[in-house]
Design an enzyme around this catalytic site. Structure first.
Site, PDB file in Angstrom:
ATOM      1  N   CYS A   1       0.878  -1.165   0.000  1.00 12.06           N
ATOM      2  CA  CYS A   1       0.000   0.000   0.000  1.00 12.06           C
ATOM      3  C   CYS A   1       0.912   1.210   0.000  1.00 12.06           C
ATOM      4  CB  CYS A   1      -0.918   0.015   1.219  1.00 12.06           C
ATOM      5  SG  CYS A   1      -1.951   1.507   1.299  1.00 12.06           S
TER       6      CYS A   1
ATOM      7  N   CYS B   1      -0.575   4.285   2.368  1.00 10.90           N
ATOM      8  CA  CYS B   1      -0.717   4.181   3.823  1.00 10.90           C
ATOM      9  C   CYS B   1      -0.288   2.796   4.310  1.00 10.90           C
ATOM     10  CB  CYS B   1      -2.129   4.552   4.269  1.00 10.90           C
ATOM     11  SG  CYS B   1      -3.489   3.729   3.412  1.00 10.90           S
ATOM     12  N   SER B   2      -1.227   1.923   4.608  1.00 10.20           N
ATOM     13  CA  SER B   2      -0.856   0.614   5.154  1.00 10.20           C
ATOM     14  C   SER B   2      -1.985  -0.382   4.992  1.00 10.20           C
ATOM     15  CB  SER B   2      -0.508   0.745   6.636  1.00 10.20           C
ATOM     16  OG  SER B   2      -1.619   1.270   7.355  1.00 10.20           O
ATOM     17  N   CYS B   3      -2.798  -0.200   3.950  1.00  8.05           N
ATOM     18  CA  CYS B   3      -3.925  -1.102   3.736  1.00  8.05           C
ATOM     19  C   CYS B   3      -3.443  -2.549   3.731  1.00  8.05           C
ATOM     20  CB  CYS B   3      -4.612  -0.797   2.400  1.00  8.05           C
ATOM     21  SG  CYS B   3      -5.308   0.857   2.330  1.00  8.05           S
TER      22      CYS B   3
END
Lengths: 117, 229
Positions: free
Chosen positions: A21, A24-26
């Protein structure tokens, strides 16, 4: 909440999938738990989309040139989970035995599943 | 204008991490409780899209210096202040109190209704999928080009894809449009297309062989049919 819409990506002898991602940090956390800190790091997020082979090499995984690398940049709506290639030599194993071989890293796509020694 | 969170393809952001690092757990009260506060979305205080936009709007240097959960704290503070629940002065005063105390009791409050909302969210999710009457703009195989327009407003179209040509692969869902909902302009759901970009198209001479990137970069607003200006 993340994970309402998940897509499983199958690795084969000719295709290797890698999940990132960049924004962000999906991450498919309902299935894989909290993402590891390296997955959320700017270094991983920046390099996975542009040099996946080099990144995987640094993480200990070398892919043959004939293997197509597909990088999946997760959006806020979809979460990806890699179905690792079944290693050779595991044909007689039960589902439970196979499950014990799986690793989180293999389901992100930065590792392969190894057959037991 | 790209922001610091939009890192796809950037160099110089630090060494690769050891793959063996353990999962990054929220420390102390901050991360865990604030995740609950993040779901003040269920209370209508701020949306998940606003939560992300708050993180992605943090100026570059503080963004890169902050830890993962410090960014969460920042966006929650911002969202709760905007919703009128907390003021910046209250947050600062509390931070000062915490910094001068060795033992601080976190206040507890019993909210059975909100607890049920959270449990319901954990069981059933909070899907961003929505209905739309708009027709699908692309079908599988259509060549598309990601819009190249730079913007100072919040967008979730990554910088590295803008202006690049790809191919629409499939379209299964319409979702809340984050660029709209994050700014309080409403959900305005759009069809989402899987769009495949080849490495050579995106990265030119530095592209690796037999590599490509696919994702849901396929909002109608983010793409044009190839050839359309």
């Amino acid at each position: 909440m993340q994970g309402e819409h998940m897509v499983v990506l199958e690795n084969t002898k000719s295709v290797h999938n890698l999940v990132v991602c960049t924004l962000c940090s999906c991450y498919p956390w309902p299935v894989l738990g909290l993402p590891p800190s390296w997955y959320k790091s700017p270094a991983y997020r920046a390099r996975a989309v542009v040099e996946p082979r080099a990144l995987l090499h640094k993480l200990g995984l070398d892919l043959d040139e004939h293997v197509e690398v597909r990088v999946w940049d997760s959006s806020s709506e979809i979460r990806y989970l890699v179905l690792p290639e079944r290693p050779e030599g595991t044909e007689g194993m039960t589902e439970e035995e196979l499950a014990a071989l799986l690793t989180r890293d293999a389901m992100i796509g930065v590792a392969k599943v190894e057959a037991p020694a | 204008m790209g922001r610091a969170h939009d890192v796809g393809g950037l160099e110089g952001l630090g060494a690769r991490r050891d793959r063996a690092q353990r999962a990054d757990l929220p420390r102390d009260v901050g991360g865990a409780d604030l995740r609950n506060h993040a779901f003040d979305a269920r209370k209508g205080l701020f949306s998940v899209e606003e939560f992300r936009a708050g993180i992605e709007g943090i100026p570059a240097i503080p963004y890169l210096r902050a830890s993962y959960y410090e960014r969460w704290i920042a966006t929650c503070e911002q969202g709760l202040a905007r919703a009128g629940v907390l003021s910046e002065d209250e947050v600062d005063a509390r931070a000062m109190e915490l910094s001068h105390s060795d033992t601080v009791e976190a206040p507890r409050r019993d909210e059975p209704e909100f607890r049920e909302l959270l449990l319901d969210a954990l069981r059933c999710g909070m899907s961003p999928q929505r209905k739309t009457t708009a027709p699908r703009r692309f079908t599988a195989g259509d060549p598309v080009r990601a819009v190249g327009t730079d913007t100072t407003e919040h967008t979730r179209l990554p910088r590295y894809i803008r202006g690049k040509r790809g191919v629409a692969v499939r379209c299964d869902h319409a979702f809340v449009f984050p660029d709209s909902n994050a700014l309080g302009h409403g959900e305005n759901p759009e069809w989402c297309y899987w769009v495949r970009f080849e490495s050579g198209e995106v990265w030119g001479d530095v592209a690796e062989t037999r590599a490509g990137c696919t994702s849901m970069f396929g909002r109608a607003t983010w793409n044009r049919p190839e050839g359309e200006g």
